[in-house]
Design a protein around this motif. Structure first.
Motif, PDB file in Angstrom:
ATOM      1  N   PRO A   2      10.919  -2.496   0.037  1.00  0.00           N
ATOM      2  CA  PRO A   2      12.292  -3.010   0.120  1.00  0.00           C
ATOM      3  C   PRO A   2      12.519  -4.136  -0.896  1.00  0.00           C
ATOM      4  O   PRO A   2      11.592  -4.840  -1.292  1.00  0.00           O
ATOM      5  CB  PRO A   2      12.383  -3.561   1.549  1.00  0.00           C
ATOM      6  CG  PRO A   2      11.244  -2.965   2.299  1.00  0.00           C
ATOM      7  CD  PRO A   2      10.182  -2.663   1.283  1.00  0.00           C
ATOM      8  N   ALA A   3      13.770  -4.297  -1.273  1.00  0.00           N
ATOM      9  CA  ALA A   3      14.139  -5.364  -2.200  1.00  0.00           C
ATOM     10  C   ALA A   3      13.872  -6.723  -1.569  1.00  0.00           C
ATOM     11  O   ALA A   3      13.985  -6.897  -0.354  1.00  0.00           O
ATOM     12  CB  ALA A   3      15.616  -5.246  -2.566  1.00  0.00           C
ATOM     13  N   THR A   4      13.538  -7.671  -2.399  1.00  0.00           N
ATOM     14  CA  THR A   4      13.356  -9.051  -1.958  1.00  0.00           C
ATOM     15  C   THR A   4      14.676  -9.796  -2.107  1.00  0.00           C
ATOM     16  O   THR A   4      15.613  -9.318  -2.768  1.00  0.00           O
ATOM     17  CB  THR A   4      12.292  -9.763  -2.802  1.00  0.00           C
ATOM     18  OG1 THR A   4      12.792  -9.861  -4.153  1.00  0.00           O
ATOM     19  CG2 THR A   4      10.960  -9.021  -2.776  1.00  0.00           C
ATOM     20  N   ARG A   5      14.721 -10.981  -1.543  1.00  0.00           N
ATOM     21  CA  ARG A   5      15.911 -11.819  -1.700  1.00  0.00           C
ATOM     22  C   ARG A   5      16.163 -12.100  -3.185  1.00  0.00           C
ATOM     23  O   ARG A   5      17.308 -12.036  -3.632  1.00  0.00           O
ATOM     24  CB  ARG A   5      15.727 -13.121  -0.924  1.00  0.00           C
ATOM     25  CG  ARG A   5      16.862 -14.097  -1.091  1.00  0.00           C
ATOM     26  CD  ARG A   5      16.672 -15.294  -0.196  1.00  0.00           C
ATOM     27  NE  ARG A   5      17.479 -16.418  -0.622  1.00  0.00           N
ATOM     28  CZ  ARG A   5      17.530 -17.565   0.013  1.00  0.00           C
ATOM     29  NH1 ARG A   5      16.825 -17.755   1.115  1.00  0.00           N
ATOM     30  NH2 ARG A   5      18.273 -18.543  -0.428  1.00  0.00           N
ATOM     31  N   ASP A   6      15.116 -12.389  -3.942  1.00  0.00           N
ATOM     32  CA  ASP A   6      15.285 -12.652  -5.377  1.00  0.00           C
ATOM     33  C   ASP A   6      15.856 -11.438  -6.099  1.00  0.00           C
ATOM     34  O   ASP A   6      16.707 -11.577  -6.985  1.00  0.00           O
ATOM     35  CB  ASP A   6      13.961 -13.067  -6.014  1.00  0.00           C
ATOM     36  CG  ASP A   6      13.533 -14.474  -5.626  1.00  0.00           C
ATOM     37  OD1 ASP A   6      14.382 -15.251  -5.119  1.00  0.00           O
ATOM     38  OD2 ASP A   6      12.345 -14.802  -5.824  1.00  0.00           O
ATOM     39  N   GLU A   7      15.389 -10.243  -5.738  1.00  0.00           N
ATOM     40  CA  GLU A   7      15.917  -9.020  -6.359  1.00  0.00           C
ATOM     41  C   GLU A   7      17.387  -8.813  -5.987  1.00  0.00           C
ATOM     42  O   GLU A   7      18.193  -8.390  -6.823  1.00  0.00           O
ATOM     43  CB  GLU A   7      15.069  -7.817  -5.959  1.00  0.00           C
ATOM     44  CG  GLU A   7      13.678  -7.850  -6.576  1.00  0.00           C
ATOM     45  CD  GLU A   7      12.698  -6.855  -5.968  1.00  0.00           C
ATOM     46  OE1 GLU A   7      11.753  -6.488  -6.682  1.00  0.00           O
ATOM     47  OE2 GLU A   7      12.877  -6.458  -4.792  1.00  0.00           O
ATOM     48  N   LEU A   8      17.736  -9.107  -4.740  1.00  0.00           N
ATOM     49  CA  LEU A   8      19.133  -9.021  -4.315  1.00  0.00           C
ATOM     50  C   LEU A   8      19.989  -9.986  -5.124  1.00  0.00           C
ATOM     51  O   LEU A   8      21.047  -9.611  -5.631  1.00  0.00           O
ATOM     52  CB  LEU A   8      19.262  -9.320  -2.818  1.00  0.00           C
ATOM     53  CG  LEU A   8      20.692  -9.478  -2.296  1.00  0.00           C
ATOM     54  CD1 LEU A   8      21.480  -8.189  -2.420  1.00  0.00           C
ATOM     55  CD2 LEU A   8      20.674  -9.985  -0.859  1.00  0.00           C
ATOM     56  N   MET A   9      19.530 -11.221  -5.268  1.00  0.00           N
ATOM     57  CA  MET A   9      20.294 -12.230  -6.012  1.00  0.00           C
ATOM     58  C   MET A   9      20.463 -11.823  -7.476  1.00  0.00           C
ATOM     59  O   MET A   9      21.533 -12.005  -8.065  1.00  0.00           O
ATOM     60  CB  MET A   9      19.631 -13.605  -5.902  1.00  0.00           C
ATOM     61  CG  MET A   9      19.594 -14.157  -4.490  1.00  0.00           C
ATOM     62  SD  MET A   9      21.249 -14.289  -3.773  1.00  0.00           S
ATOM     63  CE  MET A   9      20.861 -14.291  -2.035  1.00  0.00           C
ATOM     64  N   ALA A  10      19.427 -11.251  -8.064  1.00  0.00           N
ATOM     65  CA  ALA A  10      19.512 -10.784  -9.455  1.00  0.00           C
ATOM     66  C   ALA A  10      20.507  -9.626  -9.571  1.00  0.00           C
ATOM     67  O   ALA A  10      21.289  -9.561 -10.529  1.00  0.00           O
ATOM     68  CB  ALA A  10      18.132 -10.366  -9.959  1.00  0.00           C
ATOM     69  N   PHE A  11      20.498  -8.718  -8.592  1.00  0.00           N
ATOM     70  CA  PHE A  11      21.436  -7.585  -8.581  1.00  0.00           C
ATOM     71  C   PHE A  11      22.871  -8.097  -8.508  1.00  0.00           C
ATOM     72  O   PHE A  11      23.750  -7.643  -9.255  1.00  0.00           O
ATOM     73  CB  PHE A  11      21.102  -6.670  -7.396  1.00  0.00           C
ATOM     74  CG  PHE A  11      21.875  -5.384  -7.350  1.00  0.00           C
ATOM     75  CD1 PHE A  11      21.563  -4.331  -8.184  1.00  0.00           C
ATOM     76  CD2 PHE A  11      22.906  -5.217  -6.441  1.00  0.00           C
ATOM     77  CE1 PHE A  11      22.273  -3.128  -8.133  1.00  0.00           C
ATOM     78  CE2 PHE A  11      23.619  -4.023  -6.372  1.00  0.00           C
ATOM     79  CZ  PHE A  11      23.294  -2.979  -7.223  1.00  0.00           C
ATOM     80  N   LEU A  12      23.123  -9.059  -7.620  1.00  0.00           N
ATOM     81  CA  LEU A  12      24.460  -9.641  -7.482  1.00  0.00           C
ATOM     82  C   LEU A  12      24.870 -10.346  -8.780  1.00  0.00           C
ATOM     83  O   LEU A  12      26.018 -10.224  -9.220  1.00  0.00           O
ATOM     84  CB  LEU A  12      24.503 -10.607  -6.294  1.00  0.00           C
ATOM     85  CG  LEU A  12      24.370  -9.956  -4.916  1.00  0.00           C
ATOM     86  CD1 LEU A  12      24.097 -11.011  -3.857  1.00  0.00           C
ATOM     87  CD2 LEU A  12      25.610  -9.151  -4.567  1.00  0.00           C
ATOM     88  N   ALA A  13      23.935 -11.063  -9.383  1.00  0.00           N
ATOM     89  CA  ALA A  13      24.224 -11.756 -10.647  1.00  0.00           C
ATOM     90  C   ALA A  13      24.558 -10.750 -11.747  1.00  0.00           C
ATOM     91  O   ALA A  13      25.484 -10.979 -12.538  1.00  0.00           O
ATOM     92  CB  ALA A  13      23.047 -12.636 -11.051  1.00  0.00           C
TER      93      ALA A  13
END
Length: 173
Positions: A2-13
Protein backbone atom coordinates in the motif's frame (compact mmCIF):
# COMPACT_ATOMS: atom_id res chain seq x y z
CA UNK A 1 2.50 -2.69 -0.96
CA UNK A 2 0.00 0.00 0.00
CA UNK A 3 0.99 3.62 -0.53
CA UNK A 4 2.63 5.44 2.34
CA UNK A 5 1.63 8.84 3.63
CA UNK A 6 4.68 10.33 1.87
CA UNK A 7 3.63 8.72 -1.42
CA UNK A 8 0.10 10.08 -0.97
CA UNK A 9 1.46 13.58 -0.31
CA UNK A 10 3.70 13.38 -3.39
CA UNK A 11 0.72 12.22 -5.51
CA UNK A 12 -1.38 15.16 -4.27
CA UNK A 13 1.51 17.56 -4.93
CA UNK A 14 1.90 16.20 -8.47
CA UNK A 15 -1.79 16.96 -9.01
CA UNK A 16 -1.20 20.48 -7.66
CA UNK A 17 -3.78 19.88 -4.94
CA UNK A 18 -3.39 22.11 -1.91
CA UNK A 19 -3.84 20.38 1.42
CA UNK A 20 -2.92 20.90 5.04
CA UNK A 21 -2.23 18.13 7.51
CA UNK A 22 -2.38 18.10 11.31
CA UNK A 23 -0.71 15.27 13.25
CA UNK A 24 -2.51 14.05 16.40
CA UNK A 25 -3.03 11.04 18.62
CA UNK A 26 -4.63 8.11 16.77
CA UNK A 27 -8.44 8.19 16.72
CA UNK A 28 -10.41 5.07 15.90
CA UNK A 29 -13.99 6.34 15.91
CA UNK A 30 -15.91 9.50 15.10
CA UNK A 31 -16.67 9.85 18.83
CA UNK A 32 -12.96 9.92 19.67
CA UNK A 33 -12.33 12.72 17.17
CA UNK A 34 -14.55 15.34 18.82
CA UNK A 35 -11.77 17.68 19.98
CA UNK A 36 -10.28 17.69 16.48
CA UNK A 37 -13.45 19.33 15.19
CA UNK A 38 -12.65 22.39 17.28
CA UNK A 39 -9.01 22.52 16.17
CA UNK A 40 -9.38 21.72 12.46
CA UNK A 41 -11.88 23.72 10.39
CA UNK A 42 -14.01 22.11 7.70
CA UNK A 43 -16.36 19.17 7.36
CA UNK A 44 -15.35 16.19 9.45
CA UNK A 45 -16.25 12.84 7.98
CA UNK A 46 -16.75 9.13 8.33
CA UNK A 47 -16.28 6.37 5.80
CA UNK A 48 -18.23 3.15 5.33
CA UNK A 49 -16.57 0.29 3.44
CA UNK A 50 -19.40 -1.98 2.31
CA UNK A 51 -20.10 -4.79 -0.12
CA UNK A 52 -23.24 -6.01 -1.80
CA UNK A 53 -24.56 -9.53 -2.43
CA UNK A 54 -22.46 -9.83 -5.59
CA UNK A 55 -19.33 -8.78 -3.64
CA UNK A 56 -19.20 -5.39 -5.35
CA UNK A 57 -17.41 -2.92 -3.08
CA UNK A 58 -18.39 0.64 -2.18
CA UNK A 59 -16.77 3.36 -0.11
CA UNK A 60 -19.51 5.64 1.20
CA UNK A 61 -18.08 8.92 2.47
CA UNK A 62 -20.27 11.20 4.61
CA UNK A 63 -20.16 13.96 7.18
CA UNK A 64 -19.31 12.65 10.65
CA UNK A 65 -22.82 13.20 12.04
CA UNK A 66 -24.72 11.85 9.01
CA UNK A 67 -26.97 8.84 9.33
CA UNK A 68 -27.48 6.17 6.69
CA UNK A 69 -30.22 3.58 6.44
CA UNK A 70 -28.18 0.47 5.65
CA UNK A 71 -31.38 -1.36 4.74
CA UNK A 72 -32.12 1.11 1.93
CA UNK A 73 -28.80 2.64 0.86
CA UNK A 74 -28.26 -0.12 -1.71
CA UNK A 75 -31.11 1.36 -3.76
CA UNK A 76 -29.36 4.74 -3.81
CA UNK A 77 -25.82 3.59 -4.60
CA UNK A 78 -26.74 0.96 -7.20
CA UNK A 79 -25.77 -2.09 -5.17
CA UNK A 80 -27.30 -5.52 -5.70
CA UNK A 81 -29.29 -6.21 -2.55
CA UNK A 82 -28.56 -4.93 0.91
CA UNK A 83 -25.01 -4.01 1.82
CA UNK A 84 -22.89 -5.24 4.70
CA UNK A 85 -19.58 -4.02 6.05
CA UNK A 86 -16.44 -5.38 4.46
CA UNK A 87 -14.09 -7.11 6.91
CA UNK A 88 -10.62 -5.94 7.92
CA UNK A 89 -8.81 -8.39 5.64
CA UNK A 90 -10.78 -7.27 2.58
CA UNK A 91 -10.26 -3.62 3.54
CA UNK A 92 -6.49 -4.11 3.70
CA UNK A 93 -6.43 -6.16 0.49
CA UNK A 94 -8.39 -3.62 -1.56
CA UNK A 95 -7.70 -0.22 0.00
CA UNK A 96 -4.49 -0.88 1.95
CA UNK A 97 -5.74 0.57 5.24
CA UNK A 98 -6.82 -0.78 8.61
CA UNK A 99 -10.17 -0.24 10.33
CA UNK A 100 -10.19 3.20 11.92
CA UNK A 101 -8.10 4.59 9.06
CA UNK A 102 -10.62 4.26 6.23
CA UNK A 103 -10.44 7.31 3.98
CA UNK A 104 -11.13 8.32 0.39
CA UNK A 105 -7.36 8.86 0.13
CA UNK A 106 -7.07 5.06 0.19
CA UNK A 107 -8.35 5.07 -3.40
CA UNK A 108 -4.67 5.60 -4.24
CA UNK A 109 -4.29 1.87 -3.46
CA UNK A 110 -7.08 0.87 -5.87
CA UNK A 111 -5.73 2.55 -9.02
CA UNK A 112 -5.13 -0.67 -10.95
CA UNK A 113 -7.92 -3.03 -9.94
CA UNK A 114 -10.59 -0.32 -9.53
CA UNK A 115 -12.60 -2.64 -7.30
CA UNK A 116 -14.24 0.08 -5.19
CA UNK A 117 -17.01 2.45 -6.22
CA UNK A 118 -16.61 5.69 -4.25
CA UNK A 119 -19.87 7.33 -3.18
CA UNK A 120 -19.57 10.89 -1.85
CA UNK A 121 -22.66 12.05 0.01
CA UNK A 122 -24.19 15.13 -1.62
CA UNK A 123 -24.50 17.01 1.68
CA UNK A 124 -20.80 16.43 2.41
CA UNK A 125 -19.89 17.80 -1.01
CA UNK A 126 -21.66 21.06 -0.12
CA UNK A 127 -18.79 21.79 2.29
CA UNK A 128 -15.96 23.95 0.98
CA UNK A 129 -13.25 21.91 2.72
CA UNK A 130 -13.27 18.36 4.09
CA UNK A 131 -11.09 16.38 6.48
CA UNK A 132 -9.79 12.82 6.11
CA UNK A 133 -7.04 10.64 7.50
CA UNK A 134 -3.97 10.48 5.22
CA UNK A 135 -4.03 6.63 5.21
CA UNK A 136 -3.49 6.33 8.99
CA UNK A 137 -5.62 7.63 11.84
CA UNK A 138 -2.84 9.65 13.50
CA UNK A 139 -3.31 12.72 11.30
CA UNK A 140 -6.03 14.67 9.52
CA UNK A 141 -5.64 16.18 6.06
CA UNK A 142 -7.85 19.02 4.84
CA UNK A 143 -8.74 19.18 1.13
CA UNK A 144 -11.32 21.12 -0.86
CA UNK A 145 -14.39 19.22 -2.04
CA UNK A 146 -13.47 19.93 -5.67
CA UNK A 147 -9.92 18.68 -5.17
CA UNK A 148 -11.28 15.51 -3.56
CA UNK A 149 -13.10 14.82 -6.84
CA UNK A 150 -9.93 15.63 -8.79
CA UNK A 151 -7.95 13.19 -6.59
CA UNK A 152 -10.48 10.36 -6.98
CA UNK A 153 -10.55 10.82 -10.76
CA UNK A 154 -6.74 10.85 -10.91
CA UNK A 155 -6.89 7.46 -9.18
CA UNK A 156 -9.07 6.20 -12.06
CA UNK A 157 -12.36 6.36 -10.17
CA UNK A 158 -15.50 8.22 -11.15
CA UNK A 159 -17.04 8.99 -7.76
CA UNK A 160 -20.80 9.09 -7.50
CA UNK A 161 -22.09 12.18 -5.70
CA UNK A 162 -25.42 11.00 -4.32
CA UNK A 163 -27.85 11.79 -1.54
CA UNK A 164 -26.80 8.74 0.49
CA UNK A 165 -27.36 10.12 3.98
CA UNK A 166 -30.74 10.72 5.58
CA UNK A 167 -29.78 14.41 5.85
CA UNK A 168 -29.04 14.75 2.11
CA UNK A 169 -32.27 12.94 1.23
CA UNK A 170 -34.30 15.22 3.52
CA UNK A 171 -32.62 18.29 1.97
CA UNK A 172 -33.49 17.07 -1.52
CA UNK A 173 -29.86 17.05 -2.69
Amino acid sequence: MPATRDELMAFLADLEIEISTVDHQPVFTVAESGDLHDRIPGGHTKNLFVKDKKSRLFLIVLLHDATVDLKKVHQIIGAQGRVSFGNADLLMEVLGVEPGSVTPFSLINDREALRVTPVFDASMMQQEVLNYHPLKNDATTTISAQDLLKFARACGHDPKVLAASDQAIAAGL
